[in-house]
Each structure stands twice: as structure tokens, then as C-alpha cells.
Scaffold this active site. Structure first.
Site, PDB file in Angstrom:
ATOM      1  N   GLY A  75       0.792  -1.238   0.000  1.00 44.47           N
ATOM      2  CA  GLY A  75       0.000   0.000   0.000  1.00 44.47           C
ATOM      3  C   GLY A  75       0.817   1.277   0.000  1.00 44.47           C
ATOM      4  CB  SER A  76       4.389   2.116  -0.624  1.00 39.63           C
ATOM      5  OG  SER A  76       4.615   1.629  -1.919  1.00 39.63           O
ATOM      6  CG  LEU A  90      -1.853  -8.358  -6.796  1.00 41.03           C
ATOM      7  CD1 LEU A  90      -0.964  -9.391  -6.125  1.00 41.03           C
ATOM      8  CD2 LEU A  90      -1.076  -7.603  -7.863  1.00 41.03           C
ATOM      9  CG  HIS A 110       1.673  -3.340 -15.384  1.00 36.54           C
ATOM     10  ND1 HIS A 110       1.185  -4.460 -14.734  1.00 36.54           N
ATOM     11  CD2 HIS A 110       2.744  -3.752 -16.091  1.00 36.54           C
ATOM     12  CE1 HIS A 110       1.924  -5.504 -15.065  1.00 36.54           C
ATOM     13  NE2 HIS A 110       2.878  -5.101 -15.883  1.00 36.54           N
ATOM     14  CD  GLU A 117       4.837   1.711  -8.938  1.00 36.20           C
ATOM     15  OE1 GLU A 117       4.394   0.831  -9.673  1.00 36.20           O
ATOM     16  OE2 GLU A 117       5.057   1.536  -7.729  1.00 36.20           O
TER      17      GLU A 117
HETATM   18  C1  GAR Z   1       3.396  -1.427  -7.407  1.00 34.73           C
HETATM   19  O1  GAR Z   1       4.710  -1.467  -7.900  1.00 34.73           O
HETATM   20  C2  GAR Z   1       2.396  -1.551  -8.540  1.00 34.73           C
HETATM   21  O2  GAR Z   1       2.830  -0.967  -9.736  1.00 34.73           O
HETATM   22  C3  GAR Z   1       2.307  -3.045  -8.688  1.00 34.73           C
HETATM   23  O3  GAR Z   1       2.324  -3.547  -7.374  1.00 34.73           O
HETATM   24  C4  GAR Z   1       3.126  -2.676  -6.559  1.00 34.73           C
HETATM   25  C5  GAR Z   1       2.363  -2.369  -5.288  1.00 34.73           C
HETATM   26  O4  GAR Z   1       3.145  -1.675  -4.357  1.00 34.73           O
HETATM   27  N1  GAR Z   1       1.122  -3.427  -9.403  1.00 34.73           N
HETATM   28  C6  GAR Z   1       1.065  -4.517 -10.181  1.00 34.73           C
HETATM   29  O5  GAR Z   1       2.002  -5.277 -10.306  1.00 34.73           O
HETATM   30  C7  GAR Z   1      -0.279  -4.705 -10.894  1.00 34.73           C
HETATM   31  N2  GAR Z   1      -0.168  -5.724 -11.893  1.00 34.73           N
HETATM   32  P1  GAR Z   1       2.448  -0.926  -3.137  1.00 34.73           P
HETATM   33  O6  GAR Z   1       1.431  -1.901  -2.536  1.00 34.73           O
HETATM   34  O7  GAR Z   1       3.545  -0.619  -2.186  1.00 34.73           O
HETATM   35  O8  GAR Z   1       1.786   0.291  -3.678  1.00 34.73           O
END
Ligand code: GAR
Length: 190
Positions: free
Chosen positions: A15-16, A88, A107, A177
Site C-alpha cells: 500500500g505504499s 491483483l 502497472h 510511481e
Molecule cells: C506497485 O509497484 C504496482 O505498480 C504493482 O504492485 C506494486 C504495489 O506496491 N502493481 C502490479 O504489479 C499490478 N499488476 P504498493 O502496494 O507498495 O503500492
């Protein structure tokens, strides 16, 4: 009058990005509010972040997700925009129909490369390193009924250097991101 927006974030893990997005809007555009974070995994770290941010965070089952219950919850909360930030599961068609052009995903690669089922988080970065790619990046796109294939809104790139392992690639992609995702959401919320 300034338009109010009520945005729901879906997350599955740390969830960052959710935290970064909420902090950005609290600082820069308070008329955009985040009434709820929704998560398919009740053990995910995003619950800790949500507590710290004082944002309600709810988990749901696959049945609730696929039966329209979660869409009904979003409608009851008067949500007008949905951000998938590390979520996901595939979004059901009825939810896409209920929120036309109002669901976006991030993504961690340069789609159309390295997308599709099973391509998430570190799996993506490992595949990028294994393939000897010289660059990776982020893709922000609208969500349709297939994985990672809705129309692309924004991409940003980073270098993958010869000695980089997947952790280093992940770090560079996360930095992109954090730098871009809130601004792109900001630009979409008119
Ligand atoms: C992020 O890097 C996002 O781009 C990726 O999961 C990570 C979640 O990080 N998303 C995918 O891979 C979707 N197919 P977070 O929970 O720390 O935000």
C-alpha cells in the site's frame, strides 16, 4: 464551485502507493477525498498504513467482489473514481460498467510488455532483468475486462543497467510511481 471527488483505492499488499496518493491530495487538493481503501487480503500491510492515515480500510472476499457486493458498497459511499494501486485481481465486468472511464491501474512495466496474468510486483522486475532489458518503467492505464490492456494514459521510463538486480529495478520503478501517479490522477479529476 470546486468539484468534489470521492476516490476509492484498491490495494492487495504493502500500500505504499495508496499512502503516497492520499498524502499528495491532502497537501495539494483537499476537495479530493478518499473515503475508503479496499483490499482483498485481510493481512496486507496496507491496513497499517490506512490506520495511520485515518482512512477506513475494508477487506472483501472473492464472492463479494464477483457478486456485485463491492460495487454496491462503492455506490453507497458515492465513489466517483477508482484507483488500483497494487491490486491483483481482475475487475469484474459489472464494476467496469458501473464506473465507465473511471477506473485506472498502475502497472510496474512498460506495457504492452510484461503484462497479463501473474505479472505483478517483483515477478515483473525479475522478468525484465532476465530478458536483459535496457529500460523499464511504469504504465498508468484505464481498466477494461482484460488484464493490463486498457488504453494507456501515461508512461515513464527508467534505465536498467547491466549490473542491476530485480531489487534495484523495483526501486527505480517505485520512485517513478511515487513521482507520477498522484499527478496523473490529479490531471484526470476535472
Ligand atoms: C506497485 O509497484 C504496482 O505498480 C504493482 O504492485 C506494486 C504495489 O506496491 N502493481 C502490479 O504489479 C499490478 N499488476 P504498493 O502496494 O507498495 O503500492
Amino acid at each position: 464551485m470546486t468539484k468534489q471527488h470521492r476516490v476509492a483505492i484498491f490495494a492487495s499488499g504493502s500500500g505504499s502507493n495508496a499512502e503516497n496518493i492520499i498524502e499528495y491530495f491532502r497537501k495539494n487538493r483537499a476537495e479530493v477525498s478518499f473515503p475508503i481503501i479496499l483490499c482483498n487480503n485481510p493481512k496486507a500491510y496496507v491496513f497499517e498504513r490506512a490506520k495511520k492515515l485515518n482512512v477506513p480500510c475494508e477487506s472483501f472476499t472473492r464472492d463479494a467482489f464477483n457478486s456485485g457486493e463491492v460495487t454496491a458498497r462503492l455506490k453507497a459511499l458515492d465513489i466517483d473514481f477508482i484507483v488500483l494501486a497494487g491490486f491483483l485481481w481482475k475487475i469484474p465486468e459489472e464494476m467496469i460498467a458501473a464506473f465507465p472511464d473511471a477506473i485506472i491501474n498502475i502497472h510496474p512495466a512498460l506495457l504492452p510488455k510484461y503484462g497479463g496474468k501473474g505479472m505483478y510486483g517483483d515477478n515483473v522486475h525479475k522478468a525484465v532483468v532476465e530478458a536483459g532489458e535496457k529500460e523499464s518503467g511504469i504504465t498508468i492505464h484505464y481498466v477494461n475486462e482484460h488484464y493490463d490492456s486498457g488504453s494507456i494514459i501515461f508512461q515513464a521510463k527508467c534505465e536498467v543497467l547491466p549490473g542491476d538486480d530485480y531489487h534495484q529495478v523495483a526501486e527505480k520503478v517505485h520512485a517513478l510511481e511515487y513521482a507520477h501517479f498522484p499527478q496523473v490522477i490529479d490531471s484526470l479529476l476535472k
